[in-house]
Scaffold this motif. Structure first.
Motif, PDB file in Angstrom:
ATOM      1  N   VAL A 113       0.861  -1.183   0.000  1.00  0.00           N
ATOM      2  CA  VAL A 113       0.000   0.000   0.000  1.00  0.00           C
ATOM      3  C   VAL A 113       0.897   1.234   0.000  1.00  0.00           C
ATOM      4  O   VAL A 113       1.775   1.373   0.861  1.00  0.00           O
ATOM      5  N   LYS A 114       0.684   2.117  -0.971  1.00  0.00           N
ATOM      6  CA  LYS A 114       1.474   3.351  -1.064  1.00  0.00           C
ATOM      7  C   LYS A 114       0.598   4.546  -0.726  1.00  0.00           C
ATOM      8  O   LYS A 114      -0.544   4.634  -1.170  1.00  0.00           O
ATOM      9  N   TYR A 115       1.136   5.460   0.039  1.00  0.00           N
ATOM     10  CA  TYR A 115       0.347   6.618   0.475  1.00  0.00           C
ATOM     11  C   TYR A 115       1.264   7.767   0.869  1.00  0.00           C
ATOM     12  O   TYR A 115       2.463   7.579   1.141  1.00  0.00           O
ATOM     13  N   ALA A 116       0.661   8.971   0.922  1.00  0.00           N
ATOM     14  CA  ALA A 116       1.324  10.135   1.509  1.00  0.00           C
ATOM     15  C   ALA A 116       0.857  10.303   2.950  1.00  0.00           C
ATOM     16  O   ALA A 116       1.639  10.615   3.838  1.00  0.00           O
ATOM     17  N   GLU A 117      -0.429  10.101   3.159  1.00  0.00           N
ATOM     18  CA  GLU A 117      -0.995  10.118   4.509  1.00  0.00           C
ATOM     19  C   GLU A 117      -1.542   8.726   4.794  1.00  0.00           C
ATOM     20  O   GLU A 117      -2.356   8.207   4.046  1.00  0.00           O
ATOM     21  N   ARG A 118      -1.092   8.128   5.890  1.00  0.00           N
ATOM     22  CA  ARG A 118      -1.413   6.736   6.173  1.00  0.00           C
ATOM     23  C   ARG A 118      -2.920   6.524   6.317  1.00  0.00           C
ATOM     24  O   ARG A 118      -3.591   7.238   7.069  1.00  0.00           O
ATOM     25  N   PRO A 119      -3.479   5.529   5.612  1.00  0.00           N
ATOM     26  CA  PRO A 119      -4.899   5.207   5.782  1.00  0.00           C
ATOM     27  C   PRO A 119      -5.177   4.729   7.204  1.00  0.00           C
ATOM     28  O   PRO A 119      -4.275   4.300   7.927  1.00  0.00           O
ATOM     29  N   ASP A 120      -6.431   4.790   7.576  1.00  0.00           N
ATOM     30  CA  ASP A 120      -6.838   4.310   8.891  1.00  0.00           C
ATOM     31  C   ASP A 120      -6.480   2.830   9.037  1.00  0.00           C
ATOM     32  O   ASP A 120      -6.514   2.063   8.078  1.00  0.00           O
ATOM     33  N   GLY A 121      -6.131   2.432  10.266  1.00  0.00           N
ATOM     34  CA  GLY A 121      -5.748   1.043  10.515  1.00  0.00           C
ATOM     35  C   GLY A 121      -6.811   0.049  10.116  1.00  0.00           C
ATOM     36  O   GLY A 121      -6.510  -1.050   9.635  1.00  0.00           O
ATOM     37  N   ALA A 122      -8.077   0.427  10.288  1.00  0.00           N
ATOM     38  CA  ALA A 122      -9.172  -0.468   9.900  1.00  0.00           C
ATOM     39  C   ALA A 122      -9.207  -0.662   8.391  1.00  0.00           C
ATOM     40  O   ALA A 122      -9.531  -1.757   7.898  1.00  0.00           O
ATOM     41  N   VAL A 123      -8.871   0.382   7.646  1.00  0.00           N
ATOM     42  CA  VAL A 123      -8.842   0.277   6.187  1.00  0.00           C
ATOM     43  C   VAL A 123      -7.743  -0.685   5.757  1.00  0.00           C
ATOM     44  O   VAL A 123      -7.952  -1.555   4.908  1.00  0.00           O
ATOM     45  N   LEU A 124      -6.571  -0.550   6.348  1.00  0.00           N
ATOM     46  CA  LEU A 124      -5.463  -1.440   6.014  1.00  0.00           C
ATOM     47  C   LEU A 124      -5.807  -2.893   6.355  1.00  0.00           C
ATOM     48  O   LEU A 124      -5.470  -3.818   5.614  1.00  0.00           O
ATOM     49  N   LYS A 125      -6.483  -3.087   7.487  1.00  0.00           N
ATOM     50  CA  LYS A 125      -6.868  -4.435   7.893  1.00  0.00           C
ATOM     51  C   LYS A 125      -7.840  -5.053   6.894  1.00  0.00           C
ATOM     52  O   LYS A 125      -7.720  -6.232   6.532  1.00  0.00           O
ATOM     53  N   ASP A 126      -8.805  -4.258   6.430  1.00  0.00           N
ATOM     54  CA  ASP A 126      -9.772  -4.758   5.447  1.00  0.00           C
ATOM     55  C   ASP A 126      -9.081  -5.139   4.137  1.00  0.00           C
ATOM     56  O   ASP A 126      -9.418  -6.161   3.517  1.00  0.00           O
ATOM     57  N   ILE A 127      -8.117  -4.313   3.703  1.00  0.00           N
ATOM     58  CA  ILE A 127      -7.385  -4.608   2.473  1.00  0.00           C
ATOM     59  C   ILE A 127      -6.623  -5.917   2.625  1.00  0.00           C
ATOM     60  O   ILE A 127      -6.631  -6.783   1.742  1.00  0.00           O
ATOM     61  N   ALA A 128      -5.962  -6.072   3.776  1.00  0.00           N
ATOM     62  CA  ALA A 128      -5.171  -7.284   4.018  1.00  0.00           C
ATOM     63  C   ALA A 128      -6.055  -8.523   4.048  1.00  0.00           C
ATOM     64  O   ALA A 128      -5.700  -9.574   3.483  1.00  0.00           O
ATOM     65  N   MET A 129      -7.219  -8.432   4.670  1.00  0.00           N
ATOM     66  CA  MET A 129      -8.111  -9.590   4.755  1.00  0.00           C
ATOM     67  C   MET A 129      -8.651  -9.964   3.378  1.00  0.00           C
ATOM     68  O   MET A 129      -8.765 -11.148   3.041  1.00  0.00           O
ATOM     69  N   ALA A 130      -8.975  -8.960   2.572  1.00  0.00           N
ATOM     70  CA  ALA A 130      -9.483  -9.231   1.227  1.00  0.00           C
ATOM     71  C   ALA A 130      -8.424  -9.936   0.387  1.00  0.00           C
ATOM     72  O   ALA A 130      -8.711 -10.897  -0.336  1.00  0.00           O
ATOM     73  N   GLN A 188      -5.830 -11.672   1.583  1.00  0.00           N
ATOM     74  CA  GLN A 188      -5.529 -12.965   2.186  1.00  0.00           C
ATOM     75  C   GLN A 188      -6.500 -14.041   1.715  1.00  0.00           C
ATOM     76  O   GLN A 188      -6.104 -15.165   1.429  1.00  0.00           O
ATOM     77  N   LYS A 189      -7.768 -13.698   1.603  1.00  0.00           N
ATOM     78  CA  LYS A 189      -8.766 -14.662   1.143  1.00  0.00           C
ATOM     79  C   LYS A 189      -8.466 -15.103  -0.287  1.00  0.00           C
ATOM     80  O   LYS A 189      -8.543 -16.284  -0.625  1.00  0.00           O
ATOM     81  N   GLY A 190      -8.127 -14.139  -1.135  1.00  0.00           N
ATOM     82  CA  GLY A 190      -7.808 -14.480  -2.524  1.00  0.00           C
ATOM     83  C   GLY A 190      -6.545 -15.309  -2.623  1.00  0.00           C
ATOM     84  O   GLY A 190      -6.467 -16.268  -3.396  1.00  0.00           O
ATOM     85  N   PHE A 191      -5.546 -14.964  -1.823  1.00  0.00           N
ATOM     86  CA  PHE A 191      -4.285 -15.700  -1.834  1.00  0.00           C
ATOM     87  C   PHE A 191      -4.482 -17.134  -1.361  1.00  0.00           C
ATOM     88  O   PHE A 191      -3.963 -18.085  -1.948  1.00  0.00           O
ATOM     89  N   ASP A 192      -5.258 -17.308  -0.305  1.00  0.00           N
ATOM     90  CA  ASP A 192      -5.475 -18.630   0.274  1.00  0.00           C
ATOM     91  C   ASP A 192      -6.264 -19.532  -0.680  1.00  0.00           C
ATOM     92  O   ASP A 192      -6.094 -20.753  -0.687  1.00  0.00           O
ATOM     93  N   LYS A 193      -7.119 -18.925  -1.500  1.00  0.00           N
ATOM     94  CA  LYS A 193      -7.918 -19.702  -2.451  1.00  0.00           C
ATOM     95  C   LYS A 193      -7.179 -19.957  -3.755  1.00  0.00           C
ATOM     96  O   LYS A 193      -7.718 -20.583  -4.664  1.00  0.00           O
ATOM     97  N   GLY A 194      -5.977 -19.449  -3.861  1.00  0.00           N
ATOM     98  CA  GLY A 194      -5.181 -19.676  -5.068  1.00  0.00           C
ATOM     99  C   GLY A 194      -5.412 -18.664  -6.165  1.00  0.00           C
ATOM    100  O   GLY A 194      -4.953 -18.860  -7.296  1.00  0.00           O
ATOM    101  N   VAL A 195      -6.110 -17.575  -5.856  1.00  0.00           N
ATOM    102  CA  VAL A 195      -6.320 -16.526  -6.855  1.00  0.00           C
ATOM    103  C   VAL A 195      -5.039 -15.705  -6.968  1.00  0.00           C
ATOM    104  O   VAL A 195      -4.558 -15.145  -5.988  1.00  0.00           O
TER     105      VAL A 195
END
Length: 237
Positions: free
Chosen positions: A104-121, A123-130
């Motif tokens: 994730v690239k940014y000038a102003e860091r996104p909210d921690g909850a936003v980063l967590k949602d991105i990571a979870m999304a 992770q699901k794709g990675f775990d399923k082989g996408v």
């Protein structure tokens, strides 16, 4: 006659003295201007935590998710980055390890909850082989705009990276385009996903997995090329 000559000579000398004195009293209009210049060089420096990740008691079918690691442009100049990941296993082939990354690239860091949602999304794709899961992107109109890049690093890519580094050739880029360019106010946070496949047999018991993530930075100017001397000198295998 002698008296007259002496008088004339005295008069001439007096006139010469007057003329000489007159030359000494002249002055001229003058003017002087000076200009000074200075040049301060910019700085091109990169900041990153040198500990990538650590984990124990790993087993087949398990997936390790690292913390986000920040890559900071700590200098005053824009940078182009070259990033690579190499890995090895002491007892067996590295082919049973599947590796992915999310950045994730940014000038102003996104909210921690936003980063967590991105990571979870991701992770699901990675775990399923996408290999190219759809990732949420930050809004360009938002003050907290950000860019996201994710991908799966295949064993073939990792092997090619290591072979090319040994030959002092160019390292394979993690990504293409503008994502891997940092302005002087930008950062990248990157996390890694490492999965030991279900097919890993007993030869992987007690095995030790080593990973190296290397990032190099250079100027964005044309002609400022990466060379074999940039960054850490590779070691021969």
């Amino acid at each position: 006659m002698k008296v007259a000559k002496k008088a004339l000579l005295g008069t001439a000398l007096a006139g010469a003295m007057v003329v000489s004195a007159g030359f000494g009293t002249y002055s001229w209009f003058t003017d002087v201007k000076t200009a000074n210049g200075t040049i301060d060089n910019g700085s091109l420096t990169l900041g990153m935590d040198t500990e990538l990740f650590a984990h124990k008691n790993f087993a087949p079918s398990q997936m390790f998710v690292s913390e986000f690691k920040k890559i900071e442009n700590t200098g005053s100049l824009d940078q182009i980055l070259r990033a690579s990941y190499t890995h090895s296993v002491d007892k067996a082939s590295v082919k049973k390890y599947k590796v992915g990354y999310l950045a994730v690239k940014y000038a102003e860091r996104p909210d921690g909850a936003v980063l967590k949602d991105i990571a979870m999304a991701y992770q699901k794709g990675f775990d399923k082989g996408v290999t190219n899961p759809v990732l949420p992107m930050g809004s360009a109109k938002s003050a907290n705009s950000y860019e996201v890049e994710g991908g799966v690093l295949s064993e073939e890519q990792a092997s090619a990276m290591k072979a090319q580094a040994a030959n002092h050739e160019k390292t394979i880029h993690f990504g293409e385009g503008k994502f891997w360019k940092l302005k002087d106010n930008q950062n990248i946070e990157i996390m890694f996903f490492v999965k030991l496949l279900d097919s890993a047999g007993n030869e992987y018991q007690g095995a030790h997995y080593d990973a190296e993530f290397k990032v190099e930075a250079k100027q964005t100017d044309n002609g400022a090329e990466f060379g074999p001397e940039a960054g850490t000198e590779p070691t021969a295998e």
